[in-house]
Enzyme design. Structure first.
Site, PDB file in Angstrom:
ATOM      1  N   PRO A  51       0.797  -1.229   0.000  1.00 22.18           N
ATOM      2  CA  PRO A  51       0.000   0.000   0.000  1.00 22.18           C
ATOM      3  C   PRO A  51       0.830   1.279   0.000  1.00 22.18           C
ATOM      4  CG  PRO A  51      -0.040  -1.058   2.154  1.00 22.18           C
ATOM      5  CD  PRO A  51       0.596  -2.035   1.208  1.00 22.18           C
ATOM      6  N   ASN A  52       0.322   2.226  -0.759  1.00 22.15           N
ATOM      7  CA  ASN A  52       0.857   3.599  -0.860  1.00 22.15           C
ATOM      8  C   ASN A  52       2.148   3.709  -1.655  1.00 22.15           C
ATOM      9  OD1 ASN A  52      -1.249   4.784   0.833  1.00 22.15           O
ATOM     10  ND2 ASN A  52      -0.282   3.670   2.510  1.00 22.15           N
ATOM     11  N   ARG A  60      13.117   4.693  12.534  1.00 21.85           N
ATOM     12  CA  ARG A  60      11.860   5.451  12.515  1.00 21.85           C
ATOM     13  C   ARG A  60      10.993   5.086  13.731  1.00 21.85           C
ATOM     14  NH1 ARG A  60       9.225   4.952   6.818  1.00 21.85           N
ATOM     15  NH2 ARG A  60       8.056   6.744   7.622  1.00 21.85           N
ATOM     16  N   TYR A  75      11.113   8.820   1.383  1.00 21.31           N
ATOM     17  CA  TYR A  75      11.125   7.728   0.401  1.00 21.31           C
ATOM     18  C   TYR A  75      11.847   8.055  -0.904  1.00 21.31           C
ATOM     19  CZ  TYR A  75       7.718   5.763   3.617  1.00 21.31           C
ATOM     20  OH  TYR A  75       7.105   5.267   4.734  1.00 21.31           O
ATOM     21  N   ARG A  80       5.143  10.999  -2.559  1.00 23.08           N
ATOM     22  CA  ARG A  80       4.840  10.671  -1.171  1.00 23.08           C
ATOM     23  C   ARG A  80       6.077  10.903  -0.287  1.00 23.08           C
ATOM     24  NH1 ARG A  80       4.575   4.522   1.228  1.00 23.08           N
ATOM     25  NH2 ARG A  80       3.924   5.112   3.324  1.00 23.08           N
ATOM     26  N   ASN A  96       8.092  -5.585  -0.749  1.00 15.92           N
ATOM     27  CA  ASN A  96       7.958  -4.372   0.063  1.00 15.92           C
ATOM     28  C   ASN A  96       6.484  -4.294   0.431  1.00 15.92           C
ATOM     29  OD1 ASN A  96       7.798  -1.944   1.313  1.00 15.92           O
ATOM     30  ND2 ASN A  96       8.973  -0.803  -0.230  1.00 15.92           N
ATOM     31  N   GLU A 148      12.363  -9.451   2.499  1.00 16.34           N
ATOM     32  CA  GLU A 148      11.630  -8.266   2.968  1.00 16.34           C
ATOM     33  C   GLU A 148      12.434  -7.026   2.607  1.00 16.34           C
ATOM     34  OE1 GLU A 148      10.616  -8.242   7.170  1.00 16.34           O
ATOM     35  OE2 GLU A 148      10.510  -6.058   7.176  1.00 16.34           O
ATOM     36  N   ALA A 181       3.104  -0.739   4.965  1.00 14.55           N
ATOM     37  CA  ALA A 181       2.622  -0.781   6.351  1.00 14.55           C
ATOM     38  C   ALA A 181       2.113  -2.161   6.758  1.00 14.55           C
ATOM     39  CB  ALA A 181       1.529   0.266   6.539  1.00 14.55           C
ATOM     40  N   HIS A 186      12.522  -2.593   2.358  1.00 13.45           N
ATOM     41  CA  HIS A 186      11.979  -1.255   2.638  1.00 13.45           C
ATOM     42  C   HIS A 186      12.917  -0.208   2.072  1.00 13.45           C
ATOM     43  CE1 HIS A 186       9.104  -3.094   5.323  1.00 13.45           C
ATOM     44  NE2 HIS A 186      10.103  -3.771   5.850  1.00 13.45           N
TER      45      HIS A 186
HETATM   46  C1  DQA Z   1       8.136   1.141   3.758  1.00 15.83           C
HETATM   47  C2  DQA Z   1       8.235   1.333   5.283  1.00 15.83           C
HETATM   48  C3  DQA Z   1       6.886   1.107   5.941  1.00 15.83           C
HETATM   49  O1  DQA Z   1       6.995   1.315   7.345  1.00 15.83           O
HETATM   50  C4  DQA Z   1       5.864   2.088   5.406  1.00 15.83           C
HETATM   51  O2  DQA Z   1       4.596   1.841   5.972  1.00 15.83           O
HETATM   52  C5  DQA Z   1       5.797   2.079   3.921  1.00 15.83           C
HETATM   53  C6  DQA Z   1       7.055   2.025   3.159  1.00 15.83           C
HETATM   54  C7  DQA Z   1       9.450   1.490   3.061  1.00 15.83           C
HETATM   55  O3  DQA Z   1       9.616   1.082   1.907  1.00 15.83           O
HETATM   56  O4  DQA Z   1      10.300   2.187   3.629  1.00 15.83           O
HETATM   57  O5  DQA Z   1       4.734   2.199   3.335  1.00 15.83           O
HETATM   58  O6  DQA Z   1       7.843  -0.224   3.499  1.00 15.83           O
END
Ligand code: DQA
Length: 145
Positions: free
Chosen positions: A10-11, A107, A23, A18, A74, A98, A77, A100
């Site tokens: 998501p996002n 964070r 990011y 964003r 990735n 995994e 959240a 990010h």
């Molecule tokens: C993320 C880190 C997550 O905590 C966050 O909710 C994201 C992006 C990252 O790529 O740094 O949506 O996965």
């Protein structure tokens, strides 16, 4: 040929606009194009997908079985909340990394918890879009071992 699924949660479709301070300015389309190049260099094929929906991500993990050799995930959240994603990865038994963009451990406290880490081969975080390259290379190398 080794085939990898790069799956985004998501996002992440909003990358580029964003919170660029967190990011970066690279869009998800840029990352997808780079992943194609990096996969070619690493000698593997890559499929790229993004969804804002937990169930769609679960479906994509299920569908990867028998099609792909491993997953770069990735989960955004959902990393910090989703037992369903953890169960999906455990169920398909595909090596998963995994990933990010940000260093989640530098964070907020709630980002220090990962449900999916328990069933992943390893974690890459904090290297921005370059992390996708590191993850593809790490997965290809893991699959060779
Ligand atoms: C993320 C880190 C997550 O905590 C966050 O909710 C994201 C992006 C990252 O790529 O740094 O949506 O996965």
């Amino acid at each position: 040929m080794t085939s990898i699924l790069v799956l985004n949660g998501p996002n992440l479709n909003l990358l580029g606009t964003r919170q660029p301070d967190v990011y970066g300015a690279t869009t998800l389309a840029d990352i997808e194009a780079s992943c194609s190049r990096w996969a070619k260099d690493a000698g593997c094929a890559v499929s790229f997908m993004q969804s804002n929906h937990e169930g769609a991500l679960v479906d994509a993990i299920h569908a990867a079985r028998g099609v792909h050799d491993g997953i770069v995930l990735n989960a955004g959240a959902y990393t910090h909340t989703s037992i369903a994603l953890m169960d999906a990865i455990a169920s398909v038994e595909l090596p998963t990394i995994e990933l990010h963009l940000s260093n989640v451990h530098a964070r907020e406290e709630f980002r220090h918890t990962s449900y999916i880490a328990k069933v992943c081969v390893g974690i890459i975080c904090g290297f921005g879009a370059h992390g996708y390259k590191l993850a593809i290379e790490a997965l290809v190398s893991h699959l060779k071992d």
